[in-house]
Design a protein around this motif. Structure first.
Motif, PDB file in Angstrom:
ATOM      1  N   ALA A   1       0.976  -1.245   0.061  1.00 49.19           N
ATOM      2  CA  ALA A   1       0.307   0.063   0.114  1.00 49.19           C
ATOM      3  C   ALA A   1       0.959   1.469   0.056  1.00 49.19           C
ATOM      4  O   ALA A   1       0.616   2.489  -0.677  1.00 49.19           O
ATOM      5  CB  ALA A   1      -1.017  -0.029   1.137  1.00 49.19           C
ATOM      6  N   TYR A   2       2.093   1.383   0.877  1.00 50.58           N
ATOM      7  CA  TYR A   2       2.886   2.451   0.699  1.00 50.58           C
ATOM      8  C   TYR A   2       3.495   2.624  -0.515  1.00 50.58           C
ATOM      9  O   TYR A   2       3.654   3.879  -0.952  1.00 50.58           O
ATOM     10  CB  TYR A   2       3.835   2.228   1.636  1.00 50.58           C
ATOM     11  CG  TYR A   2       4.780   3.277   2.261  1.00 50.58           C
ATOM     12  CD1 TYR A   2       4.411   4.600   2.318  1.00 50.58           C
ATOM     13  CD2 TYR A   2       6.172   3.082   1.726  1.00 50.58           C
ATOM     14  CE1 TYR A   2       5.466   5.385   2.667  1.00 50.58           C
ATOM     15  CE2 TYR A   2       7.109   4.145   1.922  1.00 50.58           C
ATOM     16  CZ  TYR A   2       6.950   5.379   2.253  1.00 50.58           C
ATOM     17  OH  TYR A   2       7.614   6.275   2.583  1.00 50.58           O
TER      18      TYR A   2
ATOM     19  N   GLU B   1      -3.988   2.198  -4.012  1.00 43.59           N
ATOM     20  CA  GLU B   1      -5.455   2.222  -3.700  1.00 43.59           C
ATOM     21  C   GLU B   1      -5.861   0.628  -3.135  1.00 43.59           C
ATOM     22  O   GLU B   1      -6.648   0.404  -2.351  1.00 43.59           O
ATOM     23  CB  GLU B   1      -6.342   2.455  -4.638  1.00 43.59           C
ATOM     24  CG  GLU B   1      -7.787   2.546  -4.160  1.00 43.59           C
ATOM     25  CD  GLU B   1      -8.625   3.440  -5.492  1.00 43.59           C
ATOM     26  OE1 GLU B   1      -9.834   3.243  -5.292  1.00 43.59           O
ATOM     27  OE2 GLU B   1      -8.112   3.517  -6.527  1.00 43.59           O
ATOM     28  N   ARG B   2      -5.336  -0.324  -4.133  1.00 47.33           N
ATOM     29  CA  ARG B   2      -5.879  -1.763  -3.972  1.00 47.33           C
ATOM     30  C   ARG B   2      -5.317  -2.168  -2.593  1.00 47.33           C
ATOM     31  O   ARG B   2      -6.105  -2.988  -1.695  1.00 47.33           O
ATOM     32  CB  ARG B   2      -5.400  -2.592  -5.025  1.00 47.33           C
ATOM     33  CG  ARG B   2      -5.485  -4.008  -4.819  1.00 47.33           C
ATOM     34  CD  ARG B   2      -4.968  -4.895  -5.966  1.00 47.33           C
ATOM     35  NE  ARG B   2      -5.003  -6.291  -5.543  1.00 47.33           N
ATOM     36  CZ  ARG B   2      -4.495  -7.242  -6.007  1.00 47.33           C
ATOM     37  NH1 ARG B   2      -3.851  -7.238  -7.103  1.00 47.33           N
ATOM     38  NH2 ARG B   2      -4.829  -8.601  -5.550  1.00 47.33           N
ATOM     39  N   PHE B   3      -4.014  -1.985  -2.291  1.00 47.60           N
ATOM     40  CA  PHE B   3      -3.309  -2.612  -1.146  1.00 47.60           C
ATOM     41  C   PHE B   3      -3.795  -1.723   0.247  1.00 47.60           C
ATOM     42  O   PHE B   3      -3.824  -2.296   1.284  1.00 47.60           O
ATOM     43  CB  PHE B   3      -1.787  -2.882  -1.361  1.00 47.60           C
ATOM     44  CG  PHE B   3      -1.659  -4.021  -2.107  1.00 47.60           C
ATOM     45  CD1 PHE B   3      -1.977  -5.470  -1.418  1.00 47.60           C
ATOM     46  CD2 PHE B   3      -1.719  -4.092  -3.518  1.00 47.60           C
ATOM     47  CE1 PHE B   3      -1.740  -6.442  -2.158  1.00 47.60           C
ATOM     48  CE2 PHE B   3      -1.497  -5.317  -4.226  1.00 47.60           C
ATOM     49  CZ  PHE B   3      -1.466  -6.497  -3.622  1.00 47.60           C
TER      50      PHE B   3
ATOM     51  N   ALA C   1       2.211 -11.428  -0.877  1.00 45.75           N
ATOM     52  CA  ALA C   1       1.340 -10.516  -1.307  1.00 45.75           C
ATOM     53  C   ALA C   1       0.147 -10.480  -0.401  1.00 45.75           C
ATOM     54  O   ALA C   1      -0.932  -9.571  -0.741  1.00 45.75           O
ATOM     55  CB  ALA C   1       0.798 -10.549  -2.712  1.00 45.75           C
ATOM     56  N   GLY C   2      -0.007 -11.106   0.596  1.00 44.36           N
ATOM     57  CA  GLY C   2      -1.264 -10.965   1.646  1.00 44.36           C
ATOM     58  C   GLY C   2      -2.122 -12.116   1.483  1.00 44.36           C
ATOM     59  O   GLY C   2      -3.069 -12.165   2.373  1.00 44.36           O
ATOM     60  N   GLU C   3      -1.872 -13.007   0.688  1.00 45.98           N
ATOM     61  CA  GLU C   3      -2.790 -14.250   0.458  1.00 45.98           C
ATOM     62  C   GLU C   3      -2.666 -15.145   1.872  1.00 45.98           C
ATOM     63  O   GLU C   3      -1.650 -15.191   2.526  1.00 45.98           O
ATOM     64  CB  GLU C   3      -2.411 -15.047  -0.679  1.00 45.98           C
ATOM     65  CG  GLU C   3      -2.626 -14.365  -1.919  1.00 45.98           C
ATOM     66  CD  GLU C   3      -1.194 -13.779  -2.432  1.00 45.98           C
ATOM     67  OE1 GLU C   3      -0.924 -13.953  -3.660  1.00 45.98           O
ATOM     68  OE2 GLU C   3      -0.120 -13.450  -1.555  1.00 45.98           O
TER      69      GLU C   3
END
Length: 277
Positions: free
Chosen positions: A153-154, A160-162, A188-190
């Motif tokens: 996100a940073y 926006e997505r993250f 990636a956060g999965e």
């Protein structure tokens, strides 16, 4: 877990899905803020609380979160390579993996029947996804989800997505499903045994074992029912076919945008369905 380039393509509509759960204004936090990651994280904290996430959950979720250069290296190192389907499927729809999936279908027959009755998604599809994503929960990844999605996100490429994924992670904590320490997954956060993006966890996770909270990391009933709920939510048609050209193949493509991956799931499930006959 070693995340394939197809994994990150999964659920490319995550931000849009999350927007349907709650309204999110454009983030005021500045990606790659010249003041640094910590300043950006302070802005995220204020925004999360303004969205109604409890300060307790926000503080717990963001405590000790740092920028992770390893996540950025993996993100930048993704290849857009393509291989022929025949080559792709060789390492994914193996005889051993199909045999193990068939064993799961036999051993958990009552559970698979119950899920199909409720959601309309047959066991072979769920077992195929479960097998291909994490080898039935064996390889889920061990990277902190909040740190991963905060890092992405940073970064300004898909901020926006993250950012939406980050807010969703905090909402999952606020709901009491998982603690920050339990939220480990792919880079990636999965997260979980079928590798949900955390926004999809928030929207589609189901408490199917009746313990009060959906747990897609440890509870097989929750994992399989939530996967079925996701597919139903994306238009799965009870009783319809799932091979290329049939109605439910488009739904499998919603699970994973890769044509090869979707075809592999369909083939895997067809092998399992044939074994059940």
């Amino acid at each position: 877990m070693v995340t394939s380039p197809w994994t990150i393509l999964r659920r490319t509509g995550a931000a849009a899905i999350l927007a349907g759960v709650f309204s999110t204004a454009a983030s005021a936090a500045t990606c790659r803020d010249p003041a640094g990651f910590d300043k950006w994280l302070q802005d995220i904290r204020r925004e999360a609380i303004a969205q109604g996430i409890s300060p307790r959950a926000v503080d717990a979720g963001l405590a000790g979160v740092t920028f992770d250069p390893a996540v950025m290296r993996k993100d930048r190192g993704q290849g857009a390579f393509r291989v022929p389907f025949e080559q792709f499927v060789k390492t994914r729809v193996t005889a051993g993996r199909v045999a193990k999936a068939a064993q799961q279908l036999r051993q958990r027959a009552a559970l698979f029947r119950s899920i199909e009755q409720r959601f309309g998604v047959p066991g072979p599809i769920l077992a195929a996804i479960w097998a291909m994503e994490t080898d039935f929960g064996a390889v889920q990844g061990n990277m902190p989800v909040v740190r991963s999605v905060a890092t992405l996100a940073y970064d300004c490429r898909r901020t926006e997505r993250f950012t939406n994924e980050l807010f969703a992670a905090l909402r999952v904590i606020d709901r009491g499903d998982l603690t920050p320490a339990q939220m480990k997954g792919a880079w990636a956060g999965e997260i979980g045994q079928t590798q949900f993006m955390i926004s999809n966890y928030y929207k589609y996770a189901v408490d199917f074992d009746g313990d009060g909270h959906p747990d897609l990391i440890r509870s097989v009933p929750d994992v399989l029912a939530s996967t079925a709920n996701y597919l139903k939510g994306h238009g799965w048609q009870r009783g319809a076919g799932w091979n290329p050209g049939q109605p439910n193949f488009a739904v499998i493509r919603e699970w994973n945008k890769s044509e090869n991956y979707a075809r592999a799931i369909a083939l895997f499930a067809s092998k399992l369905a044939g074994a059940e006959d």
